[in-house]
Write an enzyme that holds these catalytic residues in place. Structure first.
Site, PDB file in Angstrom:
ATOM      1  N   LYS A   1     -10.208  12.994   7.901  1.00 13.83           N
ATOM      2  CA  LYS A   1      -9.640  12.448   9.108  1.00 13.83           C
ATOM      3  C   LYS A   1      -9.716  13.737  10.128  1.00 13.83           C
ATOM      4  CE  LYS A   1      -6.584   8.666   8.058  1.00 13.83           C
ATOM      5  NZ  LYS A   1      -7.103   7.654   8.733  1.00 13.83           N
TER       6      LYS A   1
ATOM      7  N   LYS B   1       0.797  -1.082   0.141  1.00 20.18           N
ATOM      8  CA  LYS B   1      -0.045  -0.123   0.116  1.00 20.18           C
ATOM      9  C   LYS B   1       1.046   1.350   0.125  1.00 20.18           C
ATOM     10  CE  LYS B   1      -3.349   2.741   2.677  1.00 20.18           C
ATOM     11  NZ  LYS B   1      -4.219   2.662   4.135  1.00 20.18           N
TER      12      LYS B   1
ATOM     13  N   ARG C   1      -8.123  -0.583   1.160  1.00 20.93           N
ATOM     14  CA  ARG C   1      -8.678  -1.772   0.642  1.00 20.93           C
ATOM     15  C   ARG C   1      -9.423  -1.657  -0.811  1.00 20.93           C
ATOM     16  NH1 ARG C   1     -12.893  -1.990   5.574  1.00 20.93           N
ATOM     17  NH2 ARG C   1     -10.991  -1.041   6.611  1.00 20.93           N
TER      18      ARG C   1
ATOM     19  N   ASP D   1     -12.576   7.094   4.060  1.00 20.59           N
ATOM     20  CA  ASP D   1     -10.934   6.811   4.516  1.00 20.59           C
ATOM     21  C   ASP D   1     -10.775   5.184   4.575  1.00 20.59           C
ATOM     22  OD1 ASP D   1      -9.007   7.453   5.999  1.00 20.59           O
ATOM     23  OD2 ASP D   1      -9.962   8.014   7.937  1.00 20.59           O
TER      24      ASP D   1
ATOM     25  N   GLU E   1      -9.759   3.741   2.276  1.00 20.66           N
ATOM     26  CA  GLU E   1      -9.443   3.535   1.143  1.00 20.66           C
ATOM     27  C   GLU E   1      -8.186   2.479   0.548  1.00 20.66           C
ATOM     28  OE1 GLU E   1      -7.894   5.123   3.211  1.00 20.66           O
ATOM     29  OE2 GLU E   1      -5.582   4.941   2.991  1.00 20.66           O
TER      30      GLU E   1
ATOM     31  N   ASP F   1       1.388   6.375   5.254  1.00 19.14           N
ATOM     32  CA  ASP F   1       0.556   5.598   4.726  1.00 19.14           C
ATOM     33  C   ASP F   1       1.001   4.819   3.509  1.00 19.14           C
ATOM     34  OD1 ASP F   1      -1.819   4.322   5.373  1.00 19.14           O
ATOM     35  OD2 ASP F   1      -3.151   5.692   4.224  1.00 19.14           O
TER      36      ASP F   1
ATOM     37  N   ASP G   1      -2.868  10.221   3.330  1.00 17.98           N
ATOM     38  CA  ASP G   1      -4.171   9.755   3.530  1.00 17.98           C
ATOM     39  C   ASP G   1      -5.016  10.813   4.401  1.00 17.98           C
ATOM     40  OD1 ASP G   1      -6.649   8.404   3.925  1.00 17.98           O
ATOM     41  OD2 ASP G   1      -5.827   6.749   5.165  1.00 17.98           O
TER      42      ASP G   1
HETATM   43  N1  BES Z   1      -4.481   4.573   6.679  1.00 15.41           N
HETATM   44  C1  BES Z   1      -5.303   4.248   7.724  1.00 15.41           C
HETATM   45  C2  BES Z   1      -5.051   3.110   8.856  1.00 15.41           C
HETATM   46  C3  BES Z   1      -4.107   3.911   9.981  1.00 15.41           C
HETATM   47  C4  BES Z   1      -4.559   4.605  10.940  1.00 15.41           C
HETATM   48  C5  BES Z   1      -2.629   3.757   9.647  1.00 15.41           C
HETATM   49  C6  BES Z   1      -3.748   5.022  11.899  1.00 15.41           C
HETATM   50  C7  BES Z   1      -1.879   4.155  10.617  1.00 15.41           C
HETATM   51  C8  BES Z   1      -2.318   4.495  11.744  1.00 15.41           C
HETATM   52  C9  BES Z   1      -6.488   3.744   6.783  1.00 15.41           C
HETATM   53  O1  BES Z   1      -6.739   4.247   5.649  1.00 15.41           O
HETATM   54  C10 BES Z   1      -7.771   4.131   7.521  1.00 15.41           C
HETATM   55  O2  BES Z   1      -8.116   5.374   7.818  1.00 15.41           O
HETATM   56  N2  BES Z   1      -8.536   3.337   8.180  1.00 15.41           N
HETATM   57  C11 BES Z   1      -9.736   3.672   8.860  1.00 15.41           C
HETATM   58  C12 BES Z   1     -10.750   2.574   8.509  1.00 15.41           C
HETATM   59  C13 BES Z   1     -12.130   3.027   8.834  1.00 15.41           C
HETATM   60  C14 BES Z   1     -12.822   4.237   8.212  1.00 15.41           C
HETATM   61  C15 BES Z   1     -13.080   1.725   8.702  1.00 15.41           C
HETATM   62  C16 BES Z   1      -9.491   3.434  10.326  1.00 15.41           C
HETATM   63  O3  BES Z   1      -8.834   2.650  10.636  1.00 15.41           O
HETATM   64  O4  BES Z   1      -9.931   4.389  10.946  1.00 15.41           O
HETATM   65 ZN    ZN Z   2      -4.986   4.789   4.580  1.00 19.62          ZN
HETATM   66 MN    MN Z   3      -7.718   6.003   5.532  1.00 16.70          MN
END
Ligand code: BES
Ligand code: ZN
Ligand code: MN
Length: 507
Positions: A285, A273, A359, A355, A357, A296, A278
């Site tokens: 966020k 990835k 996947r 967010d 994204e 990210d 992000d």
């Molecule tokens: N890149 C983030 C996950 C992440 C969070 C990595 C904190 C490192 C530190 C990912 O794209 C994301 O935002 N995931 C969301 C998913 C949710 C919206 C279902 C998350 O984990 O909040």
């Molecule tokens: Zn992300």
């Molecule tokens: Mn995200």
């Protein structure tokens, strides 16, 4: 750093400092052959000073003895190892890092290293040397790209000589040095890329980096870069949606390393990835710590590190690294919550949160890689905050559709101490990802178990091959150091070493 191995007497080798590990029990320390030899050589000076300075060999206690100007060495650093029965992997790591930190801070240049002679439970000499190199390099790493004051900073320690009591260990030590150095170089490359901010490290920067690192070796490497129009032709609409709000165009870089004798050998495919930033997109966020989302792309950065180590070791395997990069931004062109995307697999996805994204881009890449007829596929992604909640920041989340593969990764984690912990993929997640208008939704309505539902989502696109998913959201970045960790380079190089029959008996 230069590493050497010698089978030596104290009075035969010229170094700045000797490091010795001393266990707490005084009887044990007398048993330390090197210490007693050295003490005799110095007319009991060590015994006298240890007493005077209350050095008992407590864990991580240090005693620096210096001013041996007319001898072959200038200083001796004793480091306490605590109770002999308690001495394990964890303590081995701590005393190495601590002693290197002390010696670097006092400007020591060359070190005669005896810590590899300490008995570490269930670990052999190969392991001790390989991990020592990783820990030394980890301790000395700093990121100086942007800081004027660090530009000229250099580490003082530049030479480590490992001692070997017996000549019979020397070939294994030399191999461990070779492996340890190659892996540490890979880790450093991964950290350096991952630490770059999003205004520098854009998708185009990443694709240029692959040329810079690998293109010169045309006999083993070939590189292909897919632009947005190429992605479009392949029907990778979920991938494209994620990058649609950014002025930095999405790019997918494919790096093929081919070095197997058996020409038809199926490749191992690694997918990283590479979201260079992000923001969360329209599902923005919170601003608190948002800057960390420059990390990210750590999964992608780890692929550069892994391939670099593989190249240095010339491993006789075929590996394909796929750098899935784009930037998740918000603008008038962004994809939105509620959008329905047709993926490359033709499955439709309802975007409930922009967010989630990772996947979305990965599902298309995981479909794309079918064309390589892979032996197996591993994706590496900072995928979910939920994985950090579940496992914390020490251990990477592992999910797989093949128990053999997950077992191999668990073993590699134990060998390299780049640890992973398996979480399940559950058929029950299906209902959580229900969408009333598309085949699947990109998030679960439930607020719990997010690492598992994310893996379930990905698993729906990996039915044609053996696949494992590494969620490195918690392990790619260290809050204490405010730096990338370079994980899981060591884990996956170990996994690849284990695929080479020459190396499986090393542990
Ligand atoms: N890149 C983030 C996950 C992440 C969070 C990595 C904190 C490192 C530190 C990912 O794209 C994301 O935002 N995931 C969301 C998913 C949710 C919206 C279902 C998350 O984990 O909040
Ligand atoms: Zn992300
Ligand atoms: Mn995200």
């Amino acid at each position: 750093m230069k590493y050497f191995v010698k089978n030596i007497n104290f009075n035969k080798i010229k170094t700045d400092c000797i490091i010795l590990g001393i266990f707490k029990n005084s009887k044990e320390s007398l048993k330390n052959k090197h210490l007693s030899e050295l003490d005799i050589f110095l007319n009991g000076k060590i015994t006298i000073l240890s007493k005077r300075e209350n050095f008992f060999g407590n864990f991580n206690q240090t005693l620096l003895i210096n001013n041996f100007h007319d001898l072959f060495f200038n200083k001796i650093l004793l480091i306490g190892c605590g109770n002999v029965e308690k001495f394990d992997d964890f303590r081995y790591e701590k005393i190495i890092k601590n002693s290197i930190k002390v010696l670097n801070s006092i400007g020591s240049s060359s070190i005669l290293f005896f810590l590899n002679e300490l008995n570490v439970k269930n670990r052999n000499m190969y392991w001790k040397i390989r991990l020592a190199i990783k820990y030394i390099e980890e301790e000395l790493y700093f990121f100086s790209y942007f800081k004027k004051s660090l530009k000229k900073k250099k580490n003082f320690v530049t030479k480590i000589i490992f001692n070997s009591v017996s000549k019979k260990y020397i070939p294994k030590i030399l191999l461990a040095i070779k492996h340890g150095v190659a892996i540490s170089e890979g880790i450093k490359i991964s950290k350096d890329i991952s630490n770059l901010p999003a205004n520098i490290c854009t998708p185009i920067y990443l694709s240029n980096k692959s040329r810079e690192l690998f293109e010169f070796d045309e006999s083993k490497f070939s590189i292909e870069v897919l632009t947005e129009s190429d992605l479009k032709k392949n029907g990778m609409n979920a991938y494209l949606a994620v990058g649609s709000g950014s002025k930095n165009k999405s790019l997918m870089t494919i790096i093929k390393y081919k070095n197997s004798e058996e020409n038809k050998k199926k490749p191992i495919v690694l997918v990283g990835k590479g979201v260079t930033f992000d923001s969360g997109g329209i599902s923005l966020k919170p601003s608190n710590n948002m800057h960390r989302m420059k990390y990210d792309m750590a999964g992608a950065a780890s692929i550069y590190g892994i391939l670099f180590s593989v190249m240095k070791l010339s491993l006789p395997i075929n590996v394909i690294g796929v750098i899935a990069s784009c930037e998740n931004m918000l603008s008038g062109c962004s994809f939105r919550p509620g959008d329905v995307l047709t993926t490359m697999s033709k499955k439709t996805v309802e975007v409930l949160n922009t967010d989630a994204e990772g996947r979305l881009l990965l599902c298309d890449v995981l479909t794309y890689v079918e064309k390589f007829q892979p032996d197996l596929v591993i994706d590496i992604a900072t995928l979910t905050g939920a994985c950090i909640v579940a496992l914390g920041t020490e251990i990477t989340g592992l999910m797989s559709n093949n128990s053999n593969l997950s077992e191999q990764l668990l073993v590699s984690g134990k060998q390299s101490r780049d640890k992973v912990w398996e979480l399940p993929i559950l058929i029950e997640s299906k209902k959580d990802l229900y969408s009333s208008i598309a085949d699947i939704a990109n998030i679960s309505k439930k607020g719990t178990g997010g690492a598992i539902t994310a893996a379930y989502f990905l698993s729906q696109f990996c039915k044609k091959y053996k696949w494992a998913h590494l969620d490195i959201a918690g392990t790619a970045y260290s809050e204490i150091k405010d730096s990338s960790t370079g994980r899981p380079v060591d884990l996956l190089v170990q996994f690849l070493l284990n695929k080479c029959t020459d190396f499986i008996s090393l542990f």
